[in-house]
Design a protein around this motif. Structure first.
Motif, PDB file in Angstrom:
ATOM      1  N   UNK A 117       0.831  -1.210   0.000  1.00 54.98           N
ATOM      2  CA  UNK A 117       0.000   0.000   0.000  1.00 54.98           C
ATOM      3  C   UNK A 117       0.861   1.252   0.000  1.00 54.98           C
ATOM      4  N   UNK A 118       1.949   1.239   0.751  1.00 56.33           N
ATOM      5  CA  UNK A 118       2.858   2.393   0.777  1.00 56.33           C
ATOM      6  C   UNK A 118       3.423   2.670  -0.616  1.00 56.33           C
ATOM      7  N   UNK A 119       3.749   1.616  -1.343  1.00 59.10           N
ATOM      8  CA  UNK A 119       4.254   1.776  -2.709  1.00 59.10           C
ATOM      9  C   UNK A 119       3.159   2.361  -3.608  1.00 59.10           C
ATOM     10  N   UNK A 120       1.937   1.878  -3.437  1.00 60.18           N
ATOM     11  CA  UNK A 120       0.826   2.404  -4.223  1.00 60.18           C
ATOM     12  C   UNK A 120       0.586   3.883  -3.968  1.00 60.18           C
ATOM     13  N   UNK A 121       0.707   4.302  -2.711  1.00 61.72           N
ATOM     14  CA  UNK A 121       0.505   5.715  -2.368  1.00 61.72           C
ATOM     15  C   UNK A 121       1.586   6.588  -3.012  1.00 61.72           C
ATOM     16  N   UNK A 123       3.035   5.989  -5.803  1.00 55.72           N
ATOM     17  CA  UNK A 123       2.664   6.075  -7.214  1.00 55.72           C
ATOM     18  C   UNK A 123       1.531   7.077  -7.421  1.00 55.72           C
ATOM     19  N   UNK A 124       0.589   7.113  -6.501  1.00 58.10           N
ATOM     20  CA  UNK A 124      -0.526   8.058  -6.604  1.00 58.10           C
ATOM     21  C   UNK A 124      -0.021   9.492  -6.544  1.00 58.10           C
ATOM     22  N   UNK A 125       0.877   9.779  -5.616  1.00 59.82           N
ATOM     23  CA  UNK A 125       1.385  11.143  -5.500  1.00 59.82           C
ATOM     24  C   UNK A 125       2.239  11.533  -6.703  1.00 59.82           C
ATOM     25  N   UNK A 126       2.930  10.569  -7.293  1.00 59.68           N
ATOM     26  CA  UNK A 126       3.659  10.851  -8.535  1.00 59.68           C
ATOM     27  C   UNK A 126       2.675  11.215  -9.643  1.00 59.68           C
ATOM     28  N   UNK A 127       1.560  10.500  -9.714  1.00 63.78           N
ATOM     29  CA  UNK A 127       0.528  10.805 -10.712  1.00 63.78           C
ATOM     30  C   UNK A 127      -0.099  12.168 -10.457  1.00 63.78           C
ATOM     31  N   UNK A 128      -0.390  12.493  -9.198  1.00 62.29           N
ATOM     32  CA  UNK A 128      -0.968  13.800  -8.869  1.00 62.29           C
ATOM     33  C   UNK A 128      -0.011  14.932  -9.232  1.00 62.29           C
ATOM     34  N   UNK A 129       1.287  14.702  -9.079  1.00 61.56           N
ATOM     35  CA  UNK A 129       2.264  15.715  -9.453  1.00 61.56           C
ATOM     36  C   UNK A 129       2.254  15.946 -10.965  1.00 61.56           C
ATOM     37  N   UNK A 130       2.175  14.864 -11.735  1.00 63.33           N
ATOM     38  CA  UNK A 130       2.122  15.010 -13.196  1.00 63.33           C
ATOM     39  C   UNK A 130       0.827  15.708 -13.605  1.00 63.33           C
ATOM     40  N   UNK A 131      -0.287  15.347 -12.952  1.00 62.59           N
ATOM     41  CA  UNK A 131      -1.553  16.023 -13.244  1.00 62.59           C
ATOM     42  C   UNK A 131      -1.451  17.515 -12.936  1.00 62.59           C
ATOM     43  N   UNK A 132      -0.756  17.860 -11.853  1.00 63.80           N
ATOM     44  CA  UNK A 132      -0.562  19.270 -11.496  1.00 63.80           C
ATOM     45  C   UNK A 132       0.235  20.001 -12.573  1.00 63.80           C
ATOM     46  N   UNK A 133       1.199  19.315 -13.178  1.00 62.60           N
ATOM     47  CA  UNK A 133       1.985  19.919 -14.253  1.00 62.60           C
ATOM     48  C   UNK A 133       1.107  20.245 -15.460  1.00 62.60           C
ATOM     49  N   UNK A 134       0.007  19.506 -15.608  1.00 66.41           N
ATOM     50  CA  UNK A 134      -0.932  19.763 -16.707  1.00 66.41           C
ATOM     51  C   UNK A 134      -2.103  20.641 -16.250  1.00 66.41           C
ATOM     52  N   UNK A 135      -1.882  21.392 -15.168  1.00 66.41           N
ATOM     53  CA  UNK A 135      -2.863  22.366 -14.658  1.00 66.41           C
ATOM     54  C   UNK A 135      -4.150  21.717 -14.148  1.00 66.41           C
ATOM     55  N   UNK A 136      -4.065  20.477 -13.688  1.00 63.85           N
ATOM     56  CA  UNK A 136      -5.208  19.820 -13.054  1.00 63.85           C
ATOM     57  C   UNK A 136      -4.896  19.780 -11.563  1.00 63.85           C
ATOM     58  N   UNK A 137      -5.384  20.774 -10.858  1.00 64.19           N
ATOM     59  CA  UNK A 137      -4.985  20.977  -9.474  1.00 64.19           C
ATOM     60  C   UNK A 137      -6.134  20.689  -8.513  1.00 64.19           C
ATOM     61  N   UNK A 138      -5.792  20.202  -7.336  1.00 65.99           N
ATOM     62  CA  UNK A 138      -6.728  20.038  -6.234  1.00 65.99           C
ATOM     63  C   UNK A 138      -6.470  21.174  -5.228  1.00 65.99           C
ATOM     64  N   UNK A 139      -7.221  21.191  -4.165  1.00 65.79           N
ATOM     65  CA  UNK A 139      -6.934  22.157  -3.108  1.00 65.79           C
ATOM     66  C   UNK A 139      -5.576  21.831  -2.485  1.00 65.79           C
ATOM     67  N   UNK A 140      -4.766  22.836  -2.194  1.00 64.46           N
ATOM     68  CA  UNK A 140      -3.426  22.557  -1.650  1.00 64.46           C
ATOM     69  C   UNK A 140      -3.446  21.661  -0.417  1.00 64.46           C
ATOM     70  N   UNK A 141      -4.368  21.943   0.523  1.00 62.91           N
ATOM     71  CA  UNK A 141      -4.450  21.115   1.723  1.00 62.91           C
ATOM     72  C   UNK A 141      -4.980  19.723   1.409  1.00 62.91           C
ATOM     73  N   UNK A 142      -5.693  19.590   0.285  1.00 57.79           N
ATOM     74  CA  UNK A 142      -6.270  18.299  -0.089  1.00 57.79           C
ATOM     75  C   UNK A 142      -5.231  17.228  -0.340  1.00 57.79           C
ATOM     76  N   UNK A 143      -4.041  17.624  -0.801  1.00 56.99           N
ATOM     77  CA  UNK A 143      -2.986  16.638  -1.025  1.00 56.99           C
ATOM     78  C   UNK A 143      -2.561  15.986   0.290  1.00 56.99           C
ATOM     79  N   UNK A 151      -4.551   5.659   2.186  1.00 57.41           N
ATOM     80  CA  UNK A 151      -4.062   4.536   2.991  1.00 57.41           C
ATOM     81  C   UNK A 151      -5.162   3.512   3.221  1.00 57.41           C
ATOM     82  N   UNK A 152      -6.339   3.974   3.647  1.00 55.84           N
ATOM     83  CA  UNK A 152      -7.433   3.046   3.924  1.00 55.84           C
ATOM     84  C   UNK A 152      -7.912   2.363   2.646  1.00 55.84           C
ATOM     85  N   UNK A 153      -8.037   3.127   1.562  1.00 59.62           N
ATOM     86  CA  UNK A 153      -8.476   2.548   0.290  1.00 59.62           C
ATOM     87  C   UNK A 153      -7.448   1.561  -0.240  1.00 59.62           C
ATOM     88  N   UNK A 154      -6.167   1.908  -0.121  1.00 52.86           N
ATOM     89  CA  UNK A 154      -5.120   0.994  -0.575  1.00 52.86           C
ATOM     90  C   UNK A 154      -5.094  -0.295   0.225  1.00 52.86           C
TER      91      UNK A 154
END
Length: 263
Positions: A117-121, A123-143, A151-154
């Protein structure tokens, strides 16, 4: 507690080293969601209209909507990939060596689950970073608030993979079973479209999506990314985690294997 912590450190470190030596696994984990985000979303954007639904307070792009679902996709594939390694370990004999350690079987399986699960998380944050580079942003605190949801879902999706792997004895059979689990769970969920869209097509499909544990994992992540609370999704994911863990413990019970062998 020292033996438990030593076992946790050793198993998590083993998972991390295995992941480091399989760089193509990291790339594959990112390619799948990025294809959906950058290619499919461009085509679906015009066909699928979205209304203002919680946790969103305004209209959003389709790319923004599917990001939580693609985070769930990464966790789902990672959980199944980790379970595939369990089947391989059992064929090579290293799984038997692990489970004969003088510690509760449930703790050893949980350590394996936590490491994957830690490895999966990551990977998720790496994906969120790439999405941010393409201007697809979430709330800053949301990250940050998304971390407990991830963690629970994983853990829940990884426990599902553990439960499945306990009933599969040959490596060749696992890929086929994975396809029967991954794709129905992913497509019959809110990862790509909200429930009200499914309701327009079929009430039965809508009810199936609403009962799908992956739907609630996606919604838990979605709300957490927007610093919101979804108690129903949290309850459903926690219950699913308990059920899948119980199935995995039962499946890896040596007494059950012995009875089946005698029969």
């Amino acid at each position: 507690m020292r033996p438990y912590l030593i076992a946790l450190r050793a198993i998590v470190l083993r998972e991390a080293l295995r992941f480091v030596h399989q760089r193509e696994r990291f790339l594959a984990a990112l390619v799948r969601p990025l294809v959906w985000l950058l290619v499919f979303a461009a085509g679906f954007r015009a066909a699928l209209g979205l209304s203002i639904i919680p946790p969103y307070q305004t209209y959003i792009t389709y790319e923004t909507y599917i990001v939580p679902g693609l985070c769930g996709m990464i966790l789902l594939f990672n959980g199944m990939q980790s379970s595939l390694s369990l089947v391989y370990d059992r064929e090579t004999g290293s799984m038997r060596l692990l489970l004969t350690a003088p510690l509760p079987r449930g703790w050893l399986l949980f350590c394996k689950l936590l490491g994957s699960t830690a490895i999966g998380i990551l990977q998720v944050y790496a994906f969120l970073f790439i999405a941010w580079l393409f201007d697809i942003e979430m709330r800053p605190l949301g990250y940050l608030t998304a971390l407990p949801a991830l963690l629970l879902s994983g853990l829940m999706l990884g426990a599902l993979g553990l439960a499945i792997s306990s009933f599969i004895k040959q490596l060749e059979n696992f890929a086929g079973v994975m396809n029967f689990v991954i794709f129905p769970m992913f497509f019959l969920s809110t990862a790509l479209y909200p429930l009200w869209k499914m309701q327009e097509s079929s009430s039965l499909l809508r009810d199936i999506c609403a009962a799908n544990p992956f739907t609630h994992a996606v919604e838990l992540i979605r709300f957490a990314l927007y610093t919101s609370w979804n108690g129903w999704a949290l309850l459903w994911v926690a219950l699913s985690l308990a059920v899948f863990l119980a199935l995995a413990l039962w499946g890896y019970d040596p007494a059950r294997s012995l009875v089946r062998r005698k029969g």
